[in-house]
Design an enzyme around this catalytic site. Sequence first.
Site, mmCIF file in Angstrom:
data_model
loop_
_atom_site.group_PDB
_atom_site.id
_atom_site.type_symbol
_atom_site.label_atom_id
_atom_site.label_comp_id
_atom_site.label_asym_id
_atom_site.label_seq_id
_atom_site.Cartn_x
_atom_site.Cartn_y
_atom_site.Cartn_z
ATOM 1 N N TYR A 174 -24.261 52.986 -11.903
ATOM 2 C CA TYR A 174 -24.785 53.429 -13.207
ATOM 3 C C TYR A 174 -24.707 54.958 -13.291
ATOM 4 O O TYR A 174 -24.253 55.512 -14.297
ATOM 5 C CB TYR A 174 -26.214 52.939 -13.429
ATOM 6 C CG TYR A 174 -26.783 53.389 -14.765
ATOM 7 C CD1 TYR A 174 -26.240 52.920 -15.964
ATOM 8 C CD2 TYR A 174 -27.828 54.304 -14.835
ATOM 9 C CE1 TYR A 174 -26.742 53.351 -17.191
ATOM 10 C CE2 TYR A 174 -28.336 54.735 -16.052
ATOM 11 C CZ TYR A 174 -27.788 54.250 -17.236
ATOM 12 O OH TYR A 174 -28.272 54.676 -18.453
ATOM 13 N N GLY B 226 -33.255 49.338 -29.272
ATOM 14 C CA GLY B 226 -33.592 50.606 -28.635
ATOM 15 C C GLY B 226 -33.195 51.853 -29.402
ATOM 16 O O GLY B 226 -33.485 51.998 -30.595
ATOM 17 N N VAL C 132 -36.814 55.843 -21.202
ATOM 18 C CA VAL C 132 -37.102 55.448 -22.583
ATOM 19 C C VAL C 132 -37.459 53.959 -22.567
ATOM 20 O O VAL C 132 -36.710 53.145 -21.999
ATOM 21 C CB VAL C 132 -35.881 55.643 -23.519
ATOM 22 C CG1 VAL C 132 -36.298 55.497 -24.982
ATOM 23 C CG2 VAL C 132 -35.195 56.987 -23.292
ATOM 24 N N GLY D 274 -24.268 50.083 -30.347
ATOM 25 C CA GLY D 274 -25.549 49.675 -29.746
ATOM 26 C C GLY D 274 -26.689 49.823 -30.736
ATOM 27 O O GLY D 274 -27.804 50.214 -30.369
ATOM 28 N N ALA D 275 -26.422 49.437 -31.990
ATOM 29 C CA ALA D 275 -27.434 49.623 -33.045
ATOM 30 C C ALA D 275 -28.445 48.480 -33.108
ATOM 31 O O ALA D 275 -29.392 48.546 -33.882
ATOM 32 C CB ALA D 275 -26.738 49.777 -34.400
ATOM 33 N N VAL E 201 -17.787 46.261 -26.925
ATOM 34 C CA VAL E 201 -17.012 47.482 -26.673
ATOM 35 C C VAL E 201 -16.061 47.353 -25.474
ATOM 36 O O VAL E 201 -15.150 48.159 -25.328
ATOM 37 C CB VAL E 201 -17.914 48.740 -26.481
ATOM 38 C CG1 VAL E 201 -18.695 49.075 -27.729
ATOM 39 C CG2 VAL E 201 -18.839 48.594 -25.281
HETATM 40 P P1 NDP Z 1 -31.058 48.763 -25.126
HETATM 41 O O1 NDP Z 1 -30.780 47.745 -24.085
HETATM 42 O O2 NDP Z 1 -32.293 48.651 -25.913
HETATM 43 O O3 NDP Z 1 -29.817 48.901 -26.124
HETATM 44 C C1 NDP Z 1 -28.491 48.818 -25.670
HETATM 45 C C2 NDP Z 1 -27.568 48.643 -26.860
HETATM 46 O O4 NDP Z 1 -26.217 48.643 -26.403
HETATM 47 C C3 NDP Z 1 -27.811 47.338 -27.593
HETATM 48 O O5 NDP Z 1 -27.789 47.568 -28.976
HETATM 49 C C4 NDP Z 1 -26.626 46.473 -27.177
HETATM 50 O O6 NDP Z 1 -26.268 45.628 -28.267
HETATM 51 C C5 NDP Z 1 -25.546 47.519 -26.941
HETATM 52 N N1 NDP Z 1 -24.539 47.023 -26.016
HETATM 53 C C6 NDP Z 1 -24.726 46.719 -24.699
HETATM 54 N N2 NDP Z 1 -23.597 46.216 -24.184
HETATM 55 C C7 NDP Z 1 -22.691 46.181 -25.204
HETATM 56 C C8 NDP Z 1 -21.354 45.744 -25.285
HETATM 57 N N3 NDP Z 1 -20.704 45.218 -24.236
HETATM 58 N N4 NDP Z 1 -20.709 45.849 -26.469
HETATM 59 C C9 NDP Z 1 -21.358 46.355 -27.546
HETATM 60 N N5 NDP Z 1 -22.615 46.793 -27.525
HETATM 61 C C10 NDP Z 1 -23.282 46.690 -26.357
HETATM 62 O O7 NDP Z 1 -31.054 50.164 -24.331
HETATM 63 P P2 NDP Z 1 -31.242 51.684 -24.818
HETATM 64 O O8 NDP Z 1 -31.436 51.792 -26.260
HETATM 65 O O9 NDP Z 1 -32.237 52.292 -23.907
HETATM 66 O O10 NDP Z 1 -29.810 52.262 -24.405
HETATM 67 C C11 NDP Z 1 -28.973 52.993 -25.286
HETATM 68 C C12 NDP Z 1 -28.229 54.032 -24.477
HETATM 69 O O11 NDP Z 1 -29.152 54.951 -23.913
HETATM 70 C C13 NDP Z 1 -27.421 53.476 -23.324
HETATM 71 O O12 NDP Z 1 -26.186 54.142 -23.250
HETATM 72 C C14 NDP Z 1 -28.276 53.804 -22.103
HETATM 73 O O13 NDP Z 1 -27.522 53.926 -20.942
HETATM 74 C C15 NDP Z 1 -28.855 55.136 -22.551
HETATM 75 N N6 NDP Z 1 -30.057 55.556 -21.848
HETATM 76 C C16 NDP Z 1 -31.182 54.770 -21.838
HETATM 77 C C17 NDP Z 1 -32.305 55.206 -21.168
HETATM 78 C C18 NDP Z 1 -33.538 54.381 -21.049
HETATM 79 O O14 NDP Z 1 -34.390 54.686 -20.178
HETATM 80 N N7 NDP Z 1 -33.749 53.376 -21.879
HETATM 81 C C19 NDP Z 1 -32.340 56.524 -20.517
HETATM 82 C C20 NDP Z 1 -31.107 57.244 -20.576
HETATM 83 C C21 NDP Z 1 -30.021 56.790 -21.241
HETATM 84 P P3 NDP Z 1 -25.809 44.094 -28.132
HETATM 85 O O15 NDP Z 1 -26.498 43.514 -26.928
HETATM 86 O O16 NDP Z 1 -26.210 43.479 -29.439
HETATM 87 O O17 NDP Z 1 -24.332 44.183 -27.976
HETATM 88 C C1 8X3 Z 2 -31.675 55.514 -17.881
HETATM 89 C C2 8X3 Z 2 -32.627 56.354 -17.104
HETATM 90 O O1 8X3 Z 2 -33.413 56.952 -14.736
HETATM 91 O O2 8X3 Z 2 -33.089 54.578 -15.245
HETATM 92 O O3 8X3 Z 2 -30.426 56.073 -17.982
HETATM 93 O O4 8X3 Z 2 -31.213 56.049 -14.955
HETATM 94 S S1 8X3 Z 2 -32.556 55.966 -15.429
#
Ligand code: NDP
Ligand code: 8X3
Length: 250
Positions: free
Chosen positions: A151, A13, A184, A9-10, A59
Site C-alpha cells: 500500500y 468516503g 480518515v 471513487g465517488a 478503474v
Molecule cells: P472508501 O473505501 O470509503 O472509498 C473508496 C472509493 O474508491 C469508493 O468509492 C470505491 O467505489 C472506489 N474504488 C475502489 N476500488 C475501485 C475500483 N477498482 N474501481 C473503481 N472505483 C474503486 O475509502 P476513502 O474514501 O478513505 O478512500 C479514498 C482515497 O483516499 C483512496 O485513494 C485512499 O487510499 C485515500 N486515503 C484514505 C485514507 C483513510 O484513512 N481513509 C487516508 C489516506 C488516503 P466502488 O467500491 O463503488 O467502486
Molecule cells: C490511509 C492512511 O495510515 O492507513 O492511506 O496508510 S494509512
Amino acid sequence: MSLTAFITGATSGIGKATAELFAKNNIRLVLCGRRKERLEALQRELGKLTDVTTLQFDVRTKEHVFTAIESLPENFSRIDILVNNAGNAHGLSTIQDGDTDDWDAMLDINVKGLLYVSKAIIPKMIERNSGFIVNIGSVAGKEVYPNGNVYCASKHAVNALNKSMRIDLNKYNIRVAAIHPGAVETEFSDVRFKGDSEKAKSMYLGYKALQAEDIADIIHFVVTRPYHVNIEDLIVYPTAQATATIINKN
Ligand code: NDP
Ligand code: 8X3
C-alpha cells in the site's frame, strides 16, 4: 460557466463527501465508481443541486475506463477538475506473508487505475490549455510503516506521479495537486480488513479521526484558488496523529 468535476471513487468516503460539497457549490459532476445503486442514489440526490452524470466502471479495467470516458455526453465532455481518488488498502501484513491478490489490487487500482483515468482525461485539458488534477495520495506515500509495504509503495507511486504530472503538464497551464491524508474514518478500513467491521472500527477508537468532509473541504479550497495559484502538496493529519503510526489515543 459552471466548472465540471470528474470524481473517481465517488460512491463512498472522501469521493462522496467531495461530490456533495462540490454540488452545493454548483460544480457539475461526473461521478464514478463500481457500485451502481450508490451512483444512482447520488445522482438523484445531488441532481437537485447541480448537473450530475455517472459512469460505472472498474478503474482496473483499461478498456472500460477509456470506453466509459469516451461515452460522456457532449455537455459533460469538458472536464475542468479531475479528482483521482479511487483507491484502497487491501490487507495489512508483512511482505513475506502478503497476499499476491491484494498486491495486484493495490497496484492495479491505486496506481494503474489512476494512470488510465488520467490518460483518458488529460488530452482535452491539453487542447484547452487548462484543467486541474487533484491526486489523493496518503501519508503512506510519504513514509513507510510496518506491514504497509505494498500500500505504501502504491501511494509513493501516486506521490511520484503527482510530481511527474506537474512537470509534464506545466507547459499546458494545467494545475496538479496532491492531498495526503492521515487517518480518515471511511470505509477504507472495512476494505483493508476485508469486512471485519470490529477491526475496522477499532482503527478510529480513542481519538477523533479525520472525517471525509474534512478532506472534501480541503479539496474544494485547493480547486477554488485563483487560477495562478497551485497548492502542490498537502499532508493532512487529525490533531491526534503525529506520524502514520503515532496516534495519541486515550
Ligand atoms: P472508501 O473505501 O470509503 O472509498 C473508496 C472509493 O474508491 C469508493 O468509492 C470505491 O467505489 C472506489 N474504488 C475502489 N476500488 C475501485 C475500483 N477498482 N474501481 C473503481 N472505483 C474503486 O475509502 P476513502 O474514501 O478513505 O478512500 C479514498 C482515497 O483516499 C483512496 O485513494 C485512499 O487510499 C485515500 N486515503 C484514505 C485514507 C483513510 O484513512 N481513509 C487516508 C489516506 C488516503 P466502488 O467500491 O463503488 O467502486
Ligand atoms: C490511509 C492512511 O495510515 O492507513 O492511506 O496508510 S494509512
